[in-house]
Write an enzyme that holds these catalytic residues in place. Structure first.
Site, mmCIF file in Angstrom:
data_model
loop_
_atom_site.group_PDB
_atom_site.id
_atom_site.type_symbol
_atom_site.label_atom_id
_atom_site.label_comp_id
_atom_site.label_asym_id
_atom_site.label_seq_id
_atom_site.Cartn_x
_atom_site.Cartn_y
_atom_site.Cartn_z
ATOM 1 N N HIS A 15 0.852 -1.182 0.000
ATOM 2 C CA HIS A 15 0.000 0.000 0.000
ATOM 3 C C HIS A 15 0.892 1.237 0.000
ATOM 4 O O HIS A 15 1.880 1.297 0.735
ATOM 5 C CB HIS A 15 -0.899 0.023 1.231
ATOM 6 C CG HIS A 15 -1.792 -1.176 1.350
ATOM 7 N ND1 HIS A 15 -2.905 -1.356 0.556
ATOM 8 C CD2 HIS A 15 -1.735 -2.256 2.176
ATOM 9 C CE1 HIS A 15 -3.500 -2.495 0.884
ATOM 10 N NE2 HIS A 15 -2.805 -3.065 1.860
ATOM 11 N N TYR A 136 -9.178 38.599 -7.646
ATOM 12 C CA TYR A 136 -10.265 37.983 -8.412
ATOM 13 C C TYR A 136 -10.499 38.667 -9.756
ATOM 14 O O TYR A 136 -10.675 37.989 -10.785
ATOM 15 C CB TYR A 136 -11.551 38.003 -7.592
ATOM 16 C CG TYR A 136 -12.732 37.455 -8.348
ATOM 17 C CD1 TYR A 136 -12.867 36.088 -8.574
ATOM 18 C CD2 TYR A 136 -13.706 38.315 -8.873
ATOM 19 C CE1 TYR A 136 -13.937 35.578 -9.289
ATOM 20 C CE2 TYR A 136 -14.781 37.818 -9.593
ATOM 21 C CZ TYR A 136 -14.895 36.444 -9.793
ATOM 22 O OH TYR A 136 -15.959 35.946 -10.501
ATOM 23 N N LYS A 140 -10.348 36.834 -13.377
ATOM 24 C CA LYS A 140 -11.556 36.774 -14.216
ATOM 25 C C LYS A 140 -11.245 37.204 -15.647
ATOM 26 O O LYS A 140 -11.685 36.562 -16.619
ATOM 27 C CB LYS A 140 -12.638 37.673 -13.621
ATOM 28 C CG LYS A 140 -13.988 37.536 -14.301
ATOM 29 C CD LYS A 140 -15.046 38.370 -13.583
ATOM 30 C CE LYS A 140 -16.402 38.201 -14.251
ATOM 31 N NZ LYS A 140 -17.457 39.002 -13.555
#
Length: 503
Positions: A15, A136, A140
């Site tokens: 694992h 932001y 954008k």
């Protein structure tokens, strides 16, 4: 069983989780308290660590729980639950936080064939598009601009780790965002063990030695090597050849990767070596002719004997015995040195009846250089006596002719010298294995040296007597380092250094 990837422990048949391969798939999300070396630590609530391994062109990343611990833990140290069951091992850290590796929260498992992966801290208030972050409004506009382009094959993954949210974005060759995953969990990125060294400059070998010692003692890491010279790889290899004793061929792994303007030295240690990587032990022993610094294995043998015996008892006093003329065995020399030490006055130019031995050292120095030589040589000489059988240091006796020379100083200067000697002896670190934990026992005298016909004098021989110490006396802290939780290199104290020895 748990195997650290940092130590080469990746196994595709086991694992795999960030930092470890294991025989069990342990869900580490269920623990609120863990134990390391019988000390309990609370899992931090609502805060995680993004950890990853990059092994065999495979990327294994995940958000893992973490616990706060102000002590320094080594990679590979076992982590247990409160019932005493081992649940993981120490893998990653960020400052004073350590990850708990196993089945964690959101994860990312990738094949890195033909793609790259990059990690970033997402600054508070910023938004993300593809491989960039910004406020932001800027992001954008970036997204609108890139929307006009046709999507291409993914070439890079970008992992963004923020205080409140984590994201994974993918981009094509033009930087167009192809895919995004968002995890509503705050996390931190672990601190990588990275040290930068410039070679071809003054003290570059010392800086390289220090860095190698620190990384090998901290599970591994990378040294970024630059140089003003064109062949940085050539300069680096010459330096590495001169300090090859710092790593073990059996236990440590070192790999040099050449770049155009810099080289990278990747290393990790299995921590199976009985000793820490050490540039200098600063443990000295006295031989017939010199004060010799023990190497790591000599120090291991010496300290093992002290630990097994619980320290040493004081040496018995020398028995009175009349030796015939010309006998130069150790005990007769020591007895003559004791008589010389107790003299009330000496004559300039008189011959001393004994030379250097395992218990005695002569040295001469000018008054101008006296305090400097004491600072430079006293710790190693006196600690070597304390670690062997005790002994006598006579400053002002010529080492070759064995004649009394002395040094001429004023009364005030003599007081400074006496204060220096006391200061340097009291600063000698002692690591105890006994219960009494006694200080170093010593005596210091300044014996007046007269010239024929003189009734007064300002010339002296400094005589220092040191008894054998019960335990290990260091001339200074060992030159052995580790990476602390802030990512800085720290030197081990003598007690810390000895505590890491696997006796």
């Amino acid at each position: 069983m748990f195997y650290a990837h940092a130590f080469g422990g990746y196994d595709e048949n086991l694992h795999a989780f960030p930092g470890i391969s294991s025989t069990v798939a342990n869900d580490v999300r269920k623990y609120s308290v863990v134990s390391v070396y019988n000390k309990k630590y609370n899992i931090v609530k609502n805060k995680y660590m993004w950890c990853n391994s990059q092994v065999n062109k495979r990327y294994i990343g995940a958000l893992l729980p973490m616990f706060e611990c102000n002590e320094y833990l080594q990679i590979g140290d076992p982590i247990h639950d409160l019932e005493g069951n081992q649940i993981s091992i120490v893998t990653y850290r960020h400052k004073n936080y350590y990850a708990l590796s196993g089945i964690g929260y959101e994860s990312l498992d990738l094949c890195l064939e033909g793609v790259g992966i990059h990690h970033h801290v997402l600054e508070t208030g910023n938004a993300v598009y593809g491989k960039v972050q910004h406020e932001y409004s800027t992001i954008k506009e970036k997204a609108k601009e890139m929307n006009a382009l046709k999507p291409g094959p993914i070439i890079d993954y970008h992992v963004w780790i923020g205080d409140c949210v984590c994201q994974v974005t993918t981009v094509d060759v033009h930087g167009k965002e192809i895919m995004r995953m968002r995890f509503k969990r705050g996390a931190v990125l672990p601190i990588p063990n990275l040290v930068k060294v410039k070679v071809g400059e003054e003290n570059d070998t010392i800086n390289l030695s220090t860095s190698i010692s620190a990384l090998l003692n901290s599970g591994g890491g990378t040294i970024e090597v630059t140089s003003k010279e064109e062949r940085v790889d050539y300069v680096l290899m010459k330096r590495l050849e001169s300090i090859h004793h710092l790593w073990s061929v059996v236990y440590d792994h070192l790999n040099v990767v050449n770049g155009e303007e810099r080289c990278y030295v990747h290393m990790h240690s299995s921590h199976q070596s009985p000793m820490l990587s050490t540039v200098k032990t600063n443990l000295y022993m006295k031989t017939m002719g010199a004060c010799l610094q023990m190497d790591s294995m000599e120090a291991l043998e010496y300290l093992s004997e002290l630990k097994e015996s619980g320290g040493r008892s004081p040496r018995p006093e020398l028995q009175k015995f009349e030796y015939p003329d010309g006998v130069k065995d150790t005990e007769s020399i020591e007895r003559l040195a004791e008589e010389f030490f107790n003299r009330s006055e000496l004559q300039a130019g008189e011959s001393v009846k004994f030379g250097n031995s395992i218990n005695v050292k002569h040295t001469s120095v000018s008054a101008k250089q006296l305090r400097t030589r004491i600072r430079q040589q006293l710790p190693s000489i006196l600690s070597s006596f304390a670690n062997t059988k005790g002994g006598y240091l006579f400053i002002g006796v010529d080492n070759n002719t064995h004649k009394v020379i002395g040094f001429t100083v004023g009364h005030d200067y003599l007081k400074l010298v006496e204060s220096d000697i006391e200061k340097y002896i009291q600063k000698l670190p002692v690591v105890h294995f006994c219960k009494k934990k006694e200080d170093i026992k010593y005596a210091c005298r300044f014996i007046k040296v007269y010239k024929p016909g003189d009734e007064t004098t300002s010339t002296y021989v400094c005589a220092i007597k040191v008894e054998r110490c019960c335990c290990a006396v260091f001339a200074d802290w060992p030159e052995s380092w580790y990476m602390d939780t802030s990512g800085s290199m720290k030197k081990y104290s003598p007690d810390e250094w000895v505590s890491h020895i696997k006796f």
